[in-house]
Structures are given as structure tokens and as C-alpha cells.
Design a protein around this motif. Structure first.
Motif, PDB file in Angstrom:
ATOM      1  N   UNK A 240     -15.086 -10.238   4.815  1.00 50.87           N
ATOM      2  CA  UNK A 240     -14.910 -10.344   3.236  1.00 50.87           C
ATOM      3  C   UNK A 240     -15.850 -10.412   1.910  1.00 50.87           C
ATOM      4  N   UNK A 241     -17.028 -10.855   3.449  1.00 48.29           N
ATOM      5  CA  UNK A 241     -18.255 -11.177   2.163  1.00 48.29           C
ATOM      6  C   UNK A 241     -18.815  -9.885   1.772  1.00 48.29           C
ATOM      7  N   UNK A 242     -18.490  -8.906   2.057  1.00 48.58           N
ATOM      8  CA  UNK A 242     -19.012  -6.994   1.214  1.00 48.58           C
ATOM      9  C   UNK A 242     -17.805  -6.482   0.740  1.00 48.58           C
ATOM     10  N   UNK A 243     -16.790  -7.527   0.021  1.00 46.40           N
ATOM     11  CA  UNK A 243     -15.437  -6.405   0.208  1.00 46.40           C
ATOM     12  C   UNK A 243     -14.938  -6.662  -1.157  1.00 46.40           C
ATOM     13  N   UNK A 244     -15.680  -5.828  -2.301  1.00 43.07           N
ATOM     14  CA  UNK A 244     -15.357  -5.607  -3.989  1.00 43.07           C
ATOM     15  C   UNK A 244     -14.066  -5.545  -4.460  1.00 43.07           C
ATOM     16  N   UNK A 245     -13.192  -4.828  -5.250  1.00 37.12           N
ATOM     17  CA  UNK A 245     -12.183  -5.164  -6.260  1.00 37.12           C
ATOM     18  C   UNK A 245     -12.107  -4.983  -7.395  1.00 37.12           C
ATOM     19  N   UNK A 246     -11.399  -4.177  -7.569  1.00 38.08           N
ATOM     20  CA  UNK A 246     -11.881  -3.902  -9.377  1.00 38.08           C
ATOM     21  C   UNK A 246      -9.249  -3.550  -9.748  1.00 38.08           C
ATOM     22  N   UNK A 247      -9.288  -4.672 -10.300  1.00 39.35           N
ATOM     23  CA  UNK A 247      -8.090  -4.988 -11.072  1.00 39.35           C
ATOM     24  C   UNK A 247      -7.615  -3.219 -12.807  1.00 39.35           C
ATOM     25  N   UNK A 248      -7.258  -2.190 -12.631  1.00 35.30           N
ATOM     26  CA  UNK A 248      -7.787  -1.729 -14.062  1.00 35.30           C
ATOM     27  C   UNK A 248      -5.831  -1.136 -14.284  1.00 35.30           C
ATOM     28  N   UNK A 249      -6.588  -1.413 -15.634  1.00 36.94           N
ATOM     29  CA  UNK A 249      -4.946  -0.837 -16.702  1.00 36.94           C
ATOM     30  C   UNK A 249      -5.619  -0.045 -17.745  1.00 36.94           C
ATOM     31  N   UNK A 250      -4.843   0.089 -18.913  1.00 38.57           N
ATOM     32  CA  UNK A 250      -5.284   1.367 -19.702  1.00 38.57           C
ATOM     33  C   UNK A 250      -5.691   0.209 -20.826  1.00 38.57           C
ATOM     34  N   UNK A 251      -5.253  -1.419 -20.899  1.00 37.87           N
ATOM     35  CA  UNK A 251      -5.406  -2.320 -22.072  1.00 37.87           C
ATOM     36  C   UNK A 251      -7.182  -3.106 -21.256  1.00 37.87           C
ATOM     37  N   UNK A 252      -6.500  -3.818 -19.895  1.00 37.70           N
ATOM     38  CA  UNK A 252      -7.313  -4.261 -19.557  1.00 37.70           C
ATOM     39  C   UNK A 252      -7.666  -3.885 -17.374  1.00 37.70           C
ATOM     40  N   UNK A 253      -8.627  -5.133 -17.249  1.00 39.51           N
ATOM     41  CA  UNK A 253      -8.992  -5.101 -16.028  1.00 39.51           C
ATOM     42  C   UNK A 253      -9.910  -6.190 -15.555  1.00 39.51           C
ATOM     43  N   UNK A 254      -9.681  -6.371 -14.347  1.00 44.37           N
ATOM     44  CA  UNK A 254     -10.547  -7.336 -13.652  1.00 44.37           C
ATOM     45  C   UNK A 254     -11.159  -7.686 -12.827  1.00 44.37           C
ATOM     46  N   UNK A 255     -12.119  -8.127 -11.862  1.00 46.84           N
ATOM     47  CA  UNK A 255     -12.903  -7.156 -11.150  1.00 46.84           C
ATOM     48  C   UNK A 255     -12.818  -8.622 -10.478  1.00 46.84           C
ATOM     49  N   UNK A 256     -12.423  -8.907  -8.659  1.00 44.32           N
ATOM     50  CA  UNK A 256     -12.628  -9.686  -7.994  1.00 44.32           C
ATOM     51  C   UNK A 256     -12.671  -9.400  -6.492  1.00 44.32           C
TER      52      UNK A 256
END
Ligand code: NAI
Ligand code: MG
Length: 336
Positions: A240-256
Motif C-alpha cells: 500500500x505504500x506504493x499505491x496511488x489513486x485518483x477519483x475523477x468526475x467531469x467537474x471535480x477530482x480528488x487524488x489520494x
């Protein structure tokens, strides 16, 4: 000068530790370049619940909406009351979870470079159901509209990243609502004749990920299968120390980062910040700052290649701050 307003949510446990690392690196990236970041710190999580009575105060939601993008570290027990409402409330329908082998990272010895595209708004995570004393019901909601939109997102990403194959992962042999999902993927696949398309049942996929992970390129799947398979994929590439992600929509985005607040190591300064920093790489790409994202990813790769400054989860003895400073030094020294 390009200016970006970045909402930051440090959260709980190791969240603030890895967020500090990410922000310090972003400050270093600004130096001498035509870009500036304005950080707006917002609160959410267990500590916020204790202080304010809400794990996700309305100011936090407002702050995200008023920013260009949001960086989220990790929260603790309140995760289901924070990250799930954020994903659904901001219609962040695509959860991108890459799993890639980086140099010197202990892994199971295969050449993995895949990306899981997880539908992020429905399935069991809609939390429609009820609980009685000794039984409960959770409804698994799958719609044609959400299935088509995530399938299209997966094919568009495959096209943009020049990836060759999209695998639709499902359980349509048992779950009738997964027929809606697979049919949507199949329909959308016809619009992309140059990309290979296949369908795999989720349990077989779980096994094949271990035996032949290099087979997978883009995986598109429903919310819960994506949750589970992406942790499995993280396990293939160093944890998990190497696993990134992005939550993407048409208007907003959150990266975690994919990981949580890691209470077992919180406060010791030894959390691996790379999952968080790779999430920053993804954020920079999404903002269109391709050159900056390349510089940052190369700096991370250089630090890993040298293998001198690694946190304990990667077999080293370094702390969170040592790793972020090593990355900053690479950014500096190369004089990019
Ligand atoms: P976790 O991801 O926090 O930790 C799992 C294991 O991986 C632990 O042994 C931890 O020490 C290790 N780990 C995680 N991130 C690491 C890093 N950056 N460097 C080194 N080691 C790392 O998952 P767990 O233990 O299941 O949950 C802990 C708390 O986090 C729970 O309260 C849970 O609700 C919350 N959580 C929050 C998430 C979020 O904010 N998106 C996601 C997952 C869990
Ligand atoms: Mg998970």
C-alpha cells in the motif's frame, strides 16, 4: 504564471505525515518555474468528528468545490462517512488505481504495469439497505448509465495512454445485475476497434492477477470488485505504500493514496510517502502539467533506483521525511 488552488485534507494517523511530504515536494516543484500552488487546508476524519460533531463538515465540501483539485491523505474509522460521500456527492465516478513495478521495490517478480478503473458511485457502496438484530441487507445497485460511462472512461484512458487491452471484470454468471455491466462494456468496446476487449469472471481474475499479472493492461470493473482487486494489485507491486489513486468526475477530482490512516505506524515518522507522492504525479497529469508530472515521477524513480533512502515497508530504515527530502534533492540536482 499558472496558479492552482489545491484543497488539502490531511485527515488522521499517517495522513498528515504523508501530506506534509507531498506539500513540501510541491513547493520544491514551484521553485523557478512558471507555476504556483495555493494550498487550502480542509478538515475531515476522526479528529474532525471529535472536534466538530461531523466527520465531513460542509465547509470542507464547499472548499473542495471552490478549488481546482483536491489532495486527500487518509482518514481512520470515519472513512465510510468521508470518502464515500465525497465520491458520490461530487460524482467522482471513475476511480483510477494504477499498479506498476518500480525499481528496487520488493515485489513478486513480474513486470506489472496495469491500471484498474473502478466504478466509484454505485454497487453496494450506495449503502442502500437495512440491518436488523441478526440479519441485514445491502442492495447492489448497478445501472446502465453508470456502467456505460465507466466503460467509456476506461477505453478513453486506454487510448490516451496507448494501452492495448481492456478487461471487463464481472460476476455475470451469478449476479444478474452484472449482465447490465458487461453488456455496457461490450457495447462501448465496439466504438474502439483498435483496442482488444475481453471479459473475465472476478474470481478467475483474482487468481490470474497472481499467476500472470503482466497479462493485464486496463481492467474495468464495478465498485466492490475494484476495491478488492486494486488492493491485490497493490500487493503485487510492493504494497500500500506504493499505491496511488485518483477519483475523477467531469467537474471535480480528488487524488489520494489507496492506504488508510495506518494506526499501527502512525506518529513514528516511518510511513512511506510514495503512494501519496505518486498521487500527486497523477494530479499533475490531470491538471495538464505533464512536464511537472514527469519530473516528479523521474525523481521518485531515481530515489528508488539508488535504494539508499527507503522506508521499512520497502526494506529500508529511512523515515518519511528522509524520503521526501531525497525526492526534493533529485528535483533540485537535475536542475529540471
Ligand atoms: P491501512 O491502509 O491503514 O493499513 C494497512 C497496512 O498497511 C498496515 O499494516 C499499515 O501499517 C500499512 N501501510 C499503509 N499505508 C502505509 C504506508 N504509507 N507506509 C507504510 N505502511 C503502510 O488499512 P487498515 O489498517 O485496514 O485501516 C486503518 C484505518 O484506515 C481504518 O480506520 C480504516 O477505516 C481507514 N481507511 C481509510 C481509507 C481512506 O482514508 N481512504 C482507506 C482504507 C482504510
Ligand atoms: Mg480498499
Amino acid at each position: 504564471m499558472k496558479k492552482y488552488k489545491i484543497a488539502t485534507i490531511p485527515g488522521d494517523g499517517i495522513g498528515p505525515e504523508v501530506m506534509d511530504a507531498a506539500l513540501s515536494i510541491l513547493r520544491k516543484l514551484e521553485n523557478g518555474r512558471d507555476v504556483s500552488f495555493d494550498f487550502i487546508e480542509l478538515s475531515a476524519g476522526d479528529e474532525t468528528l471529535k472536534k466538530t460533531g461531523s466527520a465531513l463538515p460542509s465547509e470542507t465540501l464547499r472548499g473542495i468545490k471552490q478549488s481546482d483539485v483536491c489532495l486527500f491523505a487518509a482518514v481512520g474509522e470515519t472513512a465510510k462517512d468521508v470518502i464515500i460521500p465525497l465520491r458520490q456527492g461530487l460524482d467522482l465516478y471513475a476511480n483510477i488505481r494504477p499498479a506498476k513495478v518500480y525499481p528496487n521495490v520488493p515485489h513478486i517478480g513480474k513486470d506489472v504495469d496495469l491500471v484498474i478503473i473502478r466504478e466509484n458511485t454505485e454497487d453496494l457502496y450506495k449503502r442502500v439497505g437495512f440491518q436488523a438484530d441478526d440479519w441485514g441487507v445491502s442492495l447492489r445497485i448497478i445501472t446502465r448509465q453508470a456502467s456505460e460511462r465507466i466503460a467509456r472512461f476506461a477505453f478513453e484512458l486506454a487510448k490516451k495512454e496507448e494501452r492495448k487491452r481492456v478487461t471487463c471484470v464481472h460476476k455475470a454468471n451469478v449476479l444478474d445485475n452484472d449482465i447490465i455491466f458487461t453488456e455496457a462494456c461490450r457495447r462501448v468496446s465496439k466504438e474502439y476497434p483498435s483496442i482488444e476487449y475481453e471479459e473475465t469472471i472476478v474470481d478467475a481474475c483474482a487468481m490470474k492477477l497472481i499467476l500472470k499479472p503482466e497479462h493485464f493492461d486496463v481492467v474495468v470493473t464495478t465498485n466492490m470488485f475494484g476495491d478488492i482487486l486494486s488492493d491485490e494489485a497493490a500487493g503485487l507491486v510492493g504494497g500500500l505504500g506504493m499505491a496511488p489513486s485518483g477519483n475523477i468526475g467531469d467537474r471535480y477530482a480528488i487524488f489520494e493514496p489507496v492506504h488508510g490512516s495506518a494506526p499501527d505506524i502512525a506518529g513514528r515518522g516511518i510511513a512511506n510517502p510514495i503512494a501519496m507522492v505518486l498521487s500527486v504525479v497523477m494530479m499533475l497529469k490531470w491538471l495538464g502539467e505533464l512536464e511537472l508530472s514527469r519530473i516528479l515521477e523521474n525523481a521518485i524513480v531515481d530515489v528508488l533506483k539508488e535504494g539508499r533512502v527507503l522506508t521499512p515497508d520497502l526494506g529500508g530504515k529511512a523515515g518519511t521525511k528522509d524520503v521526501s527530502e531525497a525526492i526534493e534533492e533529485k528535483i533540485n540536482r537535475k536542475g529540471f
